[in-house]
Design a protein around this motif. Sequence first.
Motif, PDB file in Angstrom:
ATOM      1  N   UNK A 208      57.925   3.610   2.947  1.00  0.00           N
ATOM      2  CA  UNK A 208      58.389   3.747   4.205  1.00  0.00           C
ATOM      3  C   UNK A 208      59.380   4.948   4.381  1.00  0.00           C
ATOM      4  N   UNK A 209      59.591   5.317   5.537  1.00  0.00           N
ATOM      5  CA  UNK A 209      60.601   6.395   5.729  1.00  0.00           C
ATOM      6  C   UNK A 209      62.002   5.977   5.558  1.00  0.00           C
ATOM      7  N   UNK A 210      62.829   6.924   5.299  1.00  0.00           N
ATOM      8  CA  UNK A 210      64.299   6.546   5.297  1.00  0.00           C
ATOM      9  C   UNK A 210      64.801   5.921   6.366  1.00  0.00           C
TER      10      UNK A 210
ATOM     11  N   UNK B   3      63.484   4.099   8.702  1.00  0.00           N
ATOM     12  CA  UNK B   3      63.095   2.681   9.013  1.00  0.00           C
ATOM     13  C   UNK B   3      64.063   1.851   8.125  1.00  0.00           C
ATOM     14  N   UNK B   4      64.352   2.216   6.859  1.00  0.00           N
ATOM     15  CA  UNK B   4      65.009   1.301   5.911  1.00  0.00           C
ATOM     16  C   UNK B   4      66.519   1.370   6.411  1.00  0.00           C
TER      17      UNK B   4
ATOM     18  N   UNK C 133      67.135  -0.825   9.366  1.00  0.00           N
ATOM     19  CA  UNK C 133      67.134  -2.199   8.829  1.00  0.00           C
ATOM     20  C   UNK C 133      68.305  -2.588   8.201  1.00  0.00           C
ATOM     21  N   UNK C 134      69.068  -1.446   7.472  1.00  0.00           N
ATOM     22  CA  UNK C 134      70.430  -1.781   6.807  1.00  0.00           C
ATOM     23  C   UNK C 134      71.314  -1.922   8.110  1.00  0.00           C
TER      24      UNK C 134
ATOM     25  N   UNK D 171      71.160  -2.788  10.976  1.00  0.00           N
ATOM     26  CA  UNK D 171      71.275  -4.279  11.563  1.00  0.00           C
ATOM     27  C   UNK D 171      71.838  -5.231  10.738  1.00  0.00           C
ATOM     28  N   UNK D 172      71.606  -5.146   9.243  1.00  0.00           N
ATOM     29  CA  UNK D 172      72.132  -6.003   8.507  1.00  0.00           C
ATOM     30  C   UNK D 172      73.455  -6.157   8.403  1.00  0.00           C
ATOM     31  N   UNK D 173      74.204  -4.691   8.331  1.00  0.00           N
ATOM     32  CA  UNK D 173      75.720  -4.563   8.051  1.00  0.00           C
ATOM     33  C   UNK D 173      76.339  -5.441   9.018  1.00  0.00           C
TER      34      UNK D 173
ATOM     35  N   UNK E  56      63.504  -0.600  18.090  1.00  0.00           N
ATOM     36  CA  UNK E  56      62.374  -1.390  17.567  1.00  0.00           C
ATOM     37  C   UNK E  56      63.078  -2.528  16.599  1.00  0.00           C
ATOM     38  N   UNK E  57      63.981  -2.070  15.757  1.00  0.00           N
ATOM     39  CA  UNK E  57      64.421  -2.972  14.914  1.00  0.00           C
ATOM     40  C   UNK E  57      65.249  -4.142  15.219  1.00  0.00           C
TER      41      UNK E  57
ATOM     42  N   UNK F  73      66.742   2.850  -1.478  1.00  0.00           N
ATOM     43  CA  UNK F  73      68.166   3.288  -0.732  1.00  0.00           C
ATOM     44  C   UNK F  73      69.180   2.479  -1.330  1.00  0.00           C
TER      45      UNK F  73
END
Lengths: 636, 191
Positions: free
Chosen positions: B33-35, B37-38, B41-42, B44-46, B80-81, B156
């Motif tokens: 995946x690309x940086x 995208x990851x 996602x992070x 969102x998680x934070x 999107x995320x 990452x």
Amino acid sequence: MQEQSVIARTVSVWLPALAAALVCAGEPSLAATAPKDLAELSLEELMNVEVTSVSKKAERLSDAAAAVFVITRDDIRRSGYTSIPEILRLAPNLQVARVDSSQYAITARGFNSTTANKLLVLIDGRTVYTPLFSGVFWDAQDTLIEDIERIEVISGPGGTLWGSNAVNGVINIITRQSKDTTGGLVTFGGGTDELGGGARYGAKLGENATYRIYGKGFGRDNTVNGRGISAQDSWKKGQAGFRTDWGKGNDALTLQGDGYTGSIDQAGDDKSLSGVNLLARWNRTLQDGSALQVQGYYDKIHRAYPRTFSETLDTYDIDAQHRFRLGASHEIVWGGGYRLMQDRVTNSPTLAFLPERKNLRLANGFIQDSIALRERLQLTVGAKVENNSYTSLEVQPSARLAWKFRDDQLLWSAVSRVVRTPSRLDRELFAPGTPPFTTLAGGPDFRSEKLIAYEIGYRAQPTSRSSLSISTFYNVYDDLRSIERGLGAGPVISNKMQGYTYGVETWGSYLLRDWWRLSAGYNYLKEKLAFESGSRDTAVQGAGNDPAHQFSVRSAVNLASNLEWDTALRVIGALPSPNVPSYVALDLRLGWTLRKGLEFSLLGYNLLDHDHPEFGTSTTRSELPRGFYGKLTWHY
Amino acid sequence: MALLTTMVRLCLLVALGFAFNPGMVNGAESPSLTMQQVQAAFLFNFAKFVTWPDDAFQRSGDSLIIGVLGEDPFGGILEETVRDKTVMGKKLTVKRFARVQDAMKSHILFLSASEEGNLPQMMKALEKANVLTVSDMDQFAEHGGMIAFTVEDQKVRFTINIGAVERAGLKMGSQLLKLARIVGDKPRTGN
């Protein structure tokens, strides 16, 4: 008939599927996981996701007021090269000429020879030049290539921070911290001229520390001379070492060491080399936010050339530096160090270093202030003061100005004075080995060589996918080494050469596509050196043998997410005297990640010519062959 | 017979073709995946592991704003995320900002690398603004940023500057802290 049509039908069904499959091989499976699915993963799972960082985002525009080229880990891996001197070819501001199987002539901005003495080289802060001739024995400088973090190549004087000997440049080889090299690594490879392997293991050592240990060994084949006869210069070497890093709160401690032993073939008994070193470095962030570093190392080398000479050198070095902010706009670094070198030489009838045992001492102190004159204008002034065993106090001041007139463009200029202090070769070399010294009678009055350098440079990132750097210099040299008539039986080494050199170094990089990076570099050098009136020396070319032009271009292509195709082309101009014709060399590398952690690399080097010379006189010099090297690397 | 062997050979060729397809080899466990995208996602998680002071949401009408300051590297990936997702009962919205004064309205702010030149001024402006600052700029955490992304061995990682988090009035869950490398503010040292 019937069978044929069944086959035809089968083929017409399967062939498109096959074609589709092969086409799929070239596409990174980007759409495989939608962003929404990623968001479902836990933090730990997210940290296990691999990213294809093919298009590394452009590095921040460096503020350094100097011509610095950084060879990154990725550059090193994708070059496929197996030794530090070969990797240095990646720096467009260096001249690298391979002399034979184990010897190289490496310099920056001119004066290249096998005893090139205007470059300072360090590995993790440990100076690796020899006081014998103020140069580097490149066959002794090695480490596990996969554990090199980066190599900073600074062309231009570095006298203030780095000291004397950093006349034309500084090469700083930095290995990875042990916390970044945990796990195991095994690599082995073989090819037409070389066989080698290495292994490393790293792990945590309790809460706050990590360590690694490594070992490597290789054998390199002989080169041939112009008539195709073996130069009998094959060699082999083994090396092992360790590194441990500990950090807690405001303190960080590093302890590292290496040991090596090798032998170089020659007509007659082999030459041998061996060495051991240990370095400790302590970094501390103080209460007021300032930073302190203290470093000490011990280095022992032994080198024996049967019937010519042998040497054992013990170096003890300690130095400290303190960096702090003063007011709103000053950042000051100051410090000092002391080095003791115990040199013990065994002489031969052909030549002698006298006295056989000599202790050399070097003490230095320096201070540098970086002043933010305005928001984007920074002036750095400093000076280093040195006291060495041969000459009295040497003062090396410099002033550098950096103007970041746009977010993505920087203009810098610098004026510096730097010296090359005498080495044993300048003062204490006699030939023949016993009196009368009719060929060479030392250099009792040899003074330091001096340089005043004027530099201007420009650095830019025109787009987020491109970068450019241009540096120009005008170097005024005085008291360069020459050979003069002495008072006694033979000539002596003196300082009656002088002159100036000027040139341009430029390099740039462009990311044409997310999967294709193109880099190029060019440098031009003009030397105008002459002997002072009254000099008896006639061999100006004795100063160095340098090409006027050097050009290189590199291409890094990611054919697929597991397939890399790297090309390196270099064009090196002719060397004047002894004449070496200009040459073009092409290296190609294919990198294939078979599966996670397992990479195969196939390098074809010097592909355009069956063999070519890079240095030396036509009657005796070696020619470097075309060849291949295949390597398998396994991380676990 | 000849037909069968031909079919088998072609099947093998197709299978080999798939062997070179990276997605197939790695399987679902670690797709490439690309940086961006990851990182998205992070981000969102934070939001799940950081606690803002109660009044931080009064200005945003009860939605949690993820902002991007400077040149946007995400494209539509961030939207999107976070689409249709909520954190602590709050809706997630994505906003883009050109000036740091406007960006103070956000709760999580990603600073693009394009803003690197103004870092000290931006850090000063955001210091007490209850905004979680995140970036992938070099040495971001060492210069006062709260969470810095790095890539190590193609994965990452992130570094957290605890002091900066506390000064901004935010609290961070231990599940997030234990996965990060922690740093304090310090001036640039030598290598």
